[in-house]
Design a protein around this motif. Sequence first.
Motif, PDB file in Angstrom:
ATOM      1  N   THR A  60       1.220  -6.821 117.662  1.00  0.00           N
ATOM      2  CA  THR A  60       0.771  -6.972 116.298  1.00  0.00           C
ATOM      3  C   THR A  60      -0.707  -6.642 116.264  1.00  0.00           C
ATOM      4  O   THR A  60      -1.227  -5.963 117.139  1.00  0.00           O
ATOM      5  CB  THR A  60       1.144  -8.407 115.802  1.00  0.00           C
ATOM      6  N   GLU A 106      -3.736  -3.634 112.780  1.00  0.00           N
ATOM      7  CA  GLU A 106      -2.559  -2.783 112.662  1.00  0.00           C
ATOM      8  C   GLU A 106      -2.291  -2.127 114.020  1.00  0.00           C
ATOM      9  O   GLU A 106      -3.061  -1.266 114.441  1.00  0.00           O
ATOM     10  CB  GLU A 106      -2.772  -1.729 111.546  1.00  0.00           C
ATOM     11  N   PRO A 107      -1.212  -2.539 114.686  1.00  0.00           N
ATOM     12  CA  PRO A 107      -0.983  -2.030 116.047  1.00  0.00           C
ATOM     13  C   PRO A 107      -0.831  -0.517 116.099  1.00  0.00           C
ATOM     14  O   PRO A 107      -1.221   0.119 117.074  1.00  0.00           O
ATOM     15  CB  PRO A 107       0.307  -2.731 116.492  1.00  0.00           C
ATOM     16  N   VAL A 161       3.936 -12.115 101.989  1.00  0.00           N
ATOM     17  CA  VAL A 161       3.083 -13.282 101.714  1.00  0.00           C
ATOM     18  C   VAL A 161       3.105 -13.489 100.204  1.00  0.00           C
ATOM     19  O   VAL A 161       2.799 -12.569  99.444  1.00  0.00           O
ATOM     20  CB  VAL A 161       1.634 -13.061 102.201  1.00  0.00           C
ATOM     21  N   ILE A 211       6.322 -15.769 103.367  1.00  0.00           N
ATOM     22  CA  ILE A 211       5.331 -16.491 104.167  1.00  0.00           C
ATOM     23  C   ILE A 211       4.372 -17.252 103.257  1.00  0.00           C
ATOM     24  O   ILE A 211       3.860 -16.685 102.290  1.00  0.00           O
ATOM     25  CB  ILE A 211       4.495 -15.492 105.020  1.00  0.00           C
ATOM     26  N   GLU A 245       0.816 -18.550 102.498  1.00  0.00           N
ATOM     27  CA  GLU A 245      -0.508 -18.095 102.918  1.00  0.00           C
ATOM     28  C   GLU A 245      -1.181 -19.173 103.773  1.00  0.00           C
ATOM     29  O   GLU A 245      -1.158 -20.347 103.437  1.00  0.00           O
ATOM     30  CB  GLU A 245      -1.370 -17.811 101.689  1.00  0.00           C
TER      31      GLU A 245
HETATM   32  N1  SAM Z   1      -1.000  -5.311 110.214  1.00  0.00           N
HETATM   33  C1  SAM Z   1       0.283  -5.783 110.540  1.00  0.00           C
HETATM   34  C2  SAM Z   1       0.997  -6.309 109.312  1.00  0.00           C
HETATM   35  O1  SAM Z   1       0.358  -6.476 108.280  1.00  0.00           O
HETATM   36  O2  SAM Z   1       2.203  -6.536 109.428  1.00  0.00           O
HETATM   37  C3  SAM Z   1       0.316  -6.824 111.642  1.00  0.00           C
HETATM   38  C4  SAM Z   1      -0.736  -7.889 111.593  1.00  0.00           C
HETATM   39  S1  SAM Z   1      -0.669  -8.999 110.230  1.00  0.00           S
HETATM   40  C5  SAM Z   1      -2.038 -10.059 110.565  1.00  0.00           C
HETATM   41  C6  SAM Z   1       0.743  -9.971 110.619  1.00  0.00           C
HETATM   42  C7  SAM Z   1       1.318 -10.771 109.485  1.00  0.00           C
HETATM   43  O3  SAM Z   1       0.391 -11.761 109.088  1.00  0.00           O
HETATM   44  C8  SAM Z   1       1.622  -9.954 108.251  1.00  0.00           C
HETATM   45  O4  SAM Z   1       2.968 -10.144 107.878  1.00  0.00           O
HETATM   46  C9  SAM Z   1       0.702 -10.525 107.195  1.00  0.00           C
HETATM   47  O5  SAM Z   1       1.270 -10.501 105.918  1.00  0.00           O
HETATM   48  C10 SAM Z   1       0.486 -11.928 107.693  1.00  0.00           C
HETATM   49  N2  SAM Z   1      -0.759 -12.549 107.232  1.00  0.00           N
HETATM   50  C11 SAM Z   1      -2.018 -12.063 107.246  1.00  0.00           C
HETATM   51  N3  SAM Z   1      -2.901 -12.951 106.756  1.00  0.00           N
HETATM   52  C12 SAM Z   1      -2.185 -14.064 106.426  1.00  0.00           C
HETATM   53  C13 SAM Z   1      -2.501 -15.339 105.881  1.00  0.00           C
HETATM   54  N4  SAM Z   1      -3.764 -15.689 105.599  1.00  0.00           N
HETATM   55  N5  SAM Z   1      -1.488 -16.200 105.699  1.00  0.00           N
HETATM   56  C14 SAM Z   1      -0.211 -15.888 106.007  1.00  0.00           C
HETATM   57  N6  SAM Z   1       0.158 -14.712 106.521  1.00  0.00           N
HETATM   58  C15 SAM Z   1      -0.815 -13.804 106.723  1.00  0.00           C
END
Ligand code: SAM
Length: 327
Positions: A65, A68-69, A159, A186, A188
Amino acid sequence: MLKDRFGRVVNYLRISVTDRCDFRCVYCMSEDMQFLPRAQLLTLEEIATVARAFVELGVSKIRLTGGEPLVRHNVLWLCEELGAMPGLKELVLTTNGSQLHKMAGSLKSAGVRRLNVSIDTLDAERFRELTRVGDLDTVLKGIESARAQGFERIKLNCVVLKGRNDHEILDLVEYAAAGGLDISFIEEMPLGRISEHDRARTHMSSEEIRRHIESRHALIPSTESTGGPSRYFRLAGSDSRIGFISPLSHNFCGSCNRVRLTAEGRLLLCLGNEHSLDLRRVVRAHPGDTEALKSAILAAMELKPERHHFDVASDVQILRFMSMTGG
Ligand code: SAM
Ligand code: SF4
């Protein structure tokens, strides 16, 4: 088998392969987010060595992850390395989908078995607003490419922010069901300081989301568990699973089976605590060698906290953003 001091089996490692991202989602990053200097990031070879140490200790599932991987240069090399690692049963990846239209086939060939794709809205303008820069069409094309490759499962991650995208929950469920995809909603999490919105106002609990879905669709509880904060239901009349990831309203720490490696090589023992161990120092002192890493990891298991204490109403307790840890 790797166990922490409470006897919980740790068999799942989440690796943030970069803190960089081509999107800047409003709940994940501030607008002026500074990325780490490149020298502070683990190299892909170092990530592979750390992963090998974990697999030798009994970890059987790795999720890549970020950030962005798929924007990390040569990430396919890492996928191939991990995909061929004896003892690793599951290699999976979480992505924002921006590169999937180009990379879905190579990821599948490299051994990635399942994908999570983040998508919070099906409206192009709102997509741009929530990601600040993203293009919805490119992501939808990416999801189509991934479907065509026949991954074992594709799950959408959404989210939910009250007043921003909560009115799209049913559309997202129906989009997922029509494509034979799973979807998780999810809550937040209060990670990192943001000024774009007030998290206490946008918070929508999994319970509220579930009730909203049940106003139109029957949900059948499933016993499936990933040892994490998700609870799953099956959508009646379809193959799709609906998940609810509730770090705030549902305490899952008792069954927590995971640890996280940040892009700079810190091993985090809990998403909701600052306890960590610097594995970059260890892997740089012993390049390519897993023995010193394994001793450090075993010692770190003594630090894994019993539980976290998230609270949206109070000030943010964890200063790192989700892009540092990969979720
Ligand atoms: N960039 C990739 C993506 O967006 O899927 C991987 C990394 S991202 C940090 C991983 C997951 O964390 C994503 O599904 C994103 O929606 C969720 N995410 C990011 N910030 C968040 C937050 N403050 N609360 C809950 N989920 C969050
Ligand atoms: Fe990037 Fe993923 Fe964070 Fe969005 S959620 S800014 S895509 S790391």
